[in-house]
Scaffold this active site. Sequence first.
Site, PDB file in Angstrom:
ATOM      1  N   LYS A 178       0.866  -1.190   0.000  1.00  0.00           N
ATOM      2  CA  LYS A 178       0.000   0.000   0.000  1.00  0.00           C
ATOM      3  C   LYS A 178       0.898   1.234   0.000  1.00  0.00           C
ATOM      4  O   LYS A 178       1.519   1.574   1.007  1.00  0.00           O
ATOM      5  CB  LYS A 178      -0.872  -0.030   1.259  1.00  0.00           C
ATOM      6  CG  LYS A 178      -2.238   0.607   1.133  1.00  0.00           C
ATOM      7  CD  LYS A 178      -2.268   2.085   0.865  1.00  0.00           C
ATOM      8  CE  LYS A 178      -2.114   2.969   2.079  1.00  0.00           C
ATOM      9  NZ  LYS A 178      -1.877   4.385   1.708  1.00  0.00           N
ATOM     10  N   GLU A 253       8.808   0.755  11.390  1.00  0.00           N
ATOM     11  CA  GLU A 253       9.877   1.753  11.203  1.00  0.00           C
ATOM     12  C   GLU A 253       9.215   3.110  11.353  1.00  0.00           C
ATOM     13  O   GLU A 253       8.520   3.570  10.446  1.00  0.00           O
ATOM     14  CB  GLU A 253      10.467   1.645   9.798  1.00  0.00           C
ATOM     15  CG  GLU A 253      11.335   0.442   9.557  1.00  0.00           C
ATOM     16  CD  GLU A 253      12.732   0.602  10.131  1.00  0.00           C
ATOM     17  OE1 GLU A 253      13.096   1.721  10.556  1.00  0.00           O
ATOM     18  OE2 GLU A 253      13.450  -0.399  10.162  1.00  0.00           O
ATOM     19  N   CYS A 288      12.946  10.447   8.276  1.00  0.00           N
ATOM     20  CA  CYS A 288      12.910   9.921   9.652  1.00  0.00           C
ATOM     21  C   CYS A 288      14.251  10.129  10.332  1.00  0.00           C
ATOM     22  O   CYS A 288      14.331  10.279  11.539  1.00  0.00           O
ATOM     23  CB  CYS A 288      12.557   8.451   9.630  1.00  0.00           C
ATOM     24  SG  CYS A 288      13.713   7.457   8.670  1.00  0.00           S
ATOM     25  N   GLU A 389       8.151  15.187  16.601  1.00  0.00           N
ATOM     26  CA  GLU A 389       8.709  15.101  15.249  1.00  0.00           C
ATOM     27  C   GLU A 389       7.931  16.034  14.331  1.00  0.00           C
ATOM     28  O   GLU A 389       6.714  15.882  14.193  1.00  0.00           O
ATOM     29  CB  GLU A 389       8.609  13.663  14.723  1.00  0.00           C
ATOM     30  CG  GLU A 389       9.274  13.505  13.375  1.00  0.00           C
ATOM     31  CD  GLU A 389       8.984  12.165  12.707  1.00  0.00           C
ATOM     32  OE1 GLU A 389       7.832  11.692  12.777  1.00  0.00           O
ATOM     33  OE2 GLU A 389       9.913  11.608  12.106  1.00  0.00           O
TER      34      GLU A 389
HETATM   35  P1  NAD Z   1       1.699   8.144   8.073  1.00  0.00           P
HETATM   36  O1  NAD Z   1       1.828   7.293   9.271  1.00  0.00           O
HETATM   37  O2  NAD Z   1       0.706   9.240   8.081  1.00  0.00           O
HETATM   38  O3  NAD Z   1       1.339   7.261   6.779  1.00  0.00           O
HETATM   39  C1  NAD Z   1       2.165   6.217   6.348  1.00  0.00           C
HETATM   40  C2  NAD Z   1       1.340   5.216   5.563  1.00  0.00           C
HETATM   41  O4  NAD Z   1       0.365   4.635   6.431  1.00  0.00           O
HETATM   42  C3  NAD Z   1       0.571   5.815   4.387  1.00  0.00           C
HETATM   43  O5  NAD Z   1       0.627   4.907   3.309  1.00  0.00           O
HETATM   44  C4  NAD Z   1      -0.855   5.916   4.935  1.00  0.00           C
HETATM   45  O6  NAD Z   1      -1.841   5.854   3.945  1.00  0.00           O
HETATM   46  C5  NAD Z   1      -0.909   4.695   5.827  1.00  0.00           C
HETATM   47  N1  NAD Z   1      -1.917   4.762   6.899  1.00  0.00           N
HETATM   48  C6  NAD Z   1      -2.408   5.866   7.506  1.00  0.00           C
HETATM   49  N2  NAD Z   1      -3.308   5.514   8.463  1.00  0.00           N
HETATM   50  C7  NAD Z   1      -3.374   4.165   8.461  1.00  0.00           C
HETATM   51  C8  NAD Z   1      -4.094   3.215   9.233  1.00  0.00           C
HETATM   52  N3  NAD Z   1      -4.941   3.577  10.215  1.00  0.00           N
HETATM   53  N4  NAD Z   1      -3.908   1.900   8.971  1.00  0.00           N
HETATM   54  C9  NAD Z   1      -3.029   1.511   8.020  1.00  0.00           C
HETATM   55  N5  NAD Z   1      -2.323   2.364   7.240  1.00  0.00           N
HETATM   56  C10 NAD Z   1      -2.485   3.683   7.468  1.00  0.00           C
HETATM   57  O7  NAD Z   1       3.163   8.701   7.785  1.00  0.00           O
HETATM   58  P2  NAD Z   1       3.622   9.724   6.653  1.00  0.00           P
HETATM   59  O8  NAD Z   1       3.170  11.084   7.038  1.00  0.00           O
HETATM   60  O9  NAD Z   1       3.321   9.185   5.307  1.00  0.00           O
HETATM   61  O10 NAD Z   1       5.215   9.617   6.827  1.00  0.00           O
HETATM   62  C11 NAD Z   1       5.918  10.313   7.788  1.00  0.00           C
HETATM   63  C12 NAD Z   1       6.311   9.429   8.955  1.00  0.00           C
HETATM   64  O11 NAD Z   1       7.029   8.287   8.502  1.00  0.00           O
HETATM   65  C13 NAD Z   1       7.258  10.148   9.898  1.00  0.00           C
HETATM   66  O12 NAD Z   1       6.888   9.893  11.223  1.00  0.00           O
HETATM   67  C14 NAD Z   1       8.601   9.524   9.579  1.00  0.00           C
HETATM   68  O13 NAD Z   1       9.560   9.609  10.597  1.00  0.00           O
HETATM   69  C15 NAD Z   1       8.209   8.109   9.289  1.00  0.00           C
HETATM   70  N6  NAD Z   1       9.252   7.413   8.537  1.00  0.00           N
HETATM   71  C16 NAD Z   1       9.992   6.462   9.173  1.00  0.00           C
HETATM   72  C17 NAD Z   1      11.033   5.817   8.490  1.00  0.00           C
HETATM   73  C18 NAD Z   1      11.892   4.806   9.159  1.00  0.00           C
HETATM   74  O14 NAD Z   1      12.623   4.102   8.461  1.00  0.00           O
HETATM   75  N7  NAD Z   1      11.875   4.674  10.471  1.00  0.00           N
HETATM   76  C19 NAD Z   1      11.275   6.145   7.160  1.00  0.00           C
HETATM   77  C20 NAD Z   1      10.489   7.123   6.546  1.00  0.00           C
HETATM   78  C21 NAD Z   1       9.475   7.741   7.237  1.00  0.00           C
END
Ligand code: NAD
Length: 485
Positions: A178, A253, A288, A389
């Site tokens: 997804k 992650e 991240c 963050e």
């Molecule tokens: P997000 O959590 O809003 O969304 C990430 C994904 O989850 C999207 O595809 C979204 O559609 C999906 N999603 C949202 N709600 C959901 C639910 N209830 N159930 C299942 N899926 C759902 O994050 P974002 O804004 O896209 O990305 C930013 C975040 O990602 C930051 O916190 C960043 O630090 C983190 N991040 C972590 C890493 C790592 O390797 N640790 C890498 C990149 C980004």
Amino acid sequence: MNVHSNLMRGHMLIGGELVESESGQWLESVNPASEETLGHVPAATAADVNRAVTAAEAAQPAWGALEPKARAKLLRQLAQKLRENTDNILRIEVIDTGNTISKMRADVASAGDTLDYYAGFHSEIKGETIPASAKNLHMTLREPYGVVGRIIPFNHPIKFAANALAAPLMAGNTVVLKPPETSPLSATMLGEICREVLPAGVVNIVTGLGVPAGDALARHPAVKRIAFTGSVPTGRAIQRAAAEGGIKHVTLELGGKNPLIAFPDMDPDKVAQIAVAGMNFAWQGQSCGSTSRLLVHADLYDAVVERVAALVGKLRVGDPMDPNVDMGPLNSRRHFDKVLRYIAEGRRSGARLVAGGERPAGERFQRGFWVQPTVFSDVTPAMTLWKEEIFGPVLSIGRWSTVTEVSALANSTEFGLTAAIWTRDIQQALRMAKVVRAGHVWINGYSRHFLGVPFGGMKNSGIGREEGIEELFSYTETKTINIML
Ligand code: NAD
């Protein structure tokens, strides 16, 4: 997808077919530099996710039964096809994310490298023999889970999408992926490539919102293994949904508020240069691993703050397709509003705004999700700027005087993803590396990932490690066989 038409229309990949959502609904993807519509992707429902999981389940036995070498060969072909399509993918990725082109070419290259890397492990998916009794033979096998669900965020879509396939496929699983809803287009291009290279149903890509699409995937009873990259609140929601759907192996992650610790033996010019580089302004700080908390010893503090502000003030904000630009727009309206809320909160908090903090001046920046690279100094642990963050181009600088103090400051948030330690004293550096509660530490380094070196977070930054052999094994479960002789 026709990438030459003005409006792009991506499709989902389900069971080897490029399809729309059963609901007939589409999601708009917006160019963050102009707010113009860039294209559309299907808005998957739970029914579409169910179709994808069913296709993945049907394809898994044959995929898992292939010689590992044959699976490796197909992964390498996938990597090769990605490379052949680099220019097309890169263009879409830059326009869809807002990340600058000068750095994003490496994302497409890394997608291919990761597929090749896991393909190289085809003979390493092995078990053990255990001398547990004198007469008999005890052994373990590593078996695939079956269907793996992967959900990824918006900041590095093609890189994360390809990475999401590599280890699970090599281990013999099939995958339902997804992609993010605000930069989904490159994943639909990956879907077209997967369709050409892989047997039907081995990779399925469902585009859509977190709820319903991501949620339906996390809770689907046939998905035993789910891996998520994204924010802490979504990580928690996924754990809940997974638990409601069955007994699952979940790895996460998540976010970071990563300290960069500068000791007094460092040169202030060097610290300032590293601090700016560690913020990953090339993708607007939307990383991240951005070192978004700079902890500077009091002896260097004023000199570093002055130099950081000067360097940040020189960053060129503009069209992310321009190779001379240092920073593009934020990824989406929602994210832009969130970052502006944090900046407003920072202004009220008593911290000192030393660079940025506004939408850039000039006609071309009045539409689009543009924010200046921003720096606050005199940030203290009670402030939101310190604790939360922001995932944007906002650096917070704090001061410390003793090693005991900085050890506590480094660990004073809910996050534990990365830390960067800068000093010429290796004893000091190693002591600090042991004290800091972070899954990934650089000594005299920052941000860079090395394929093969495990990456992942402690505390609320996650569970599990990716990018090394541990990730491959995490897509297998152990079966024990006792042979009674
Ligand atoms: P997000 O959590 O809003 O969304 C990430 C994904 O989850 C999207 O595809 C979204 O559609 C999906 N999603 C949202 N709600 C959901 C639910 N209830 N159930 C299942 N899926 C759902 O994050 P974002 O804004 O896209 O990305 C930013 C975040 O990602 C930051 O916190 C960043 O630090 C983190 N991040 C972590 C890493 C790592 O390797 N640790 C890498 C990149 C980004």
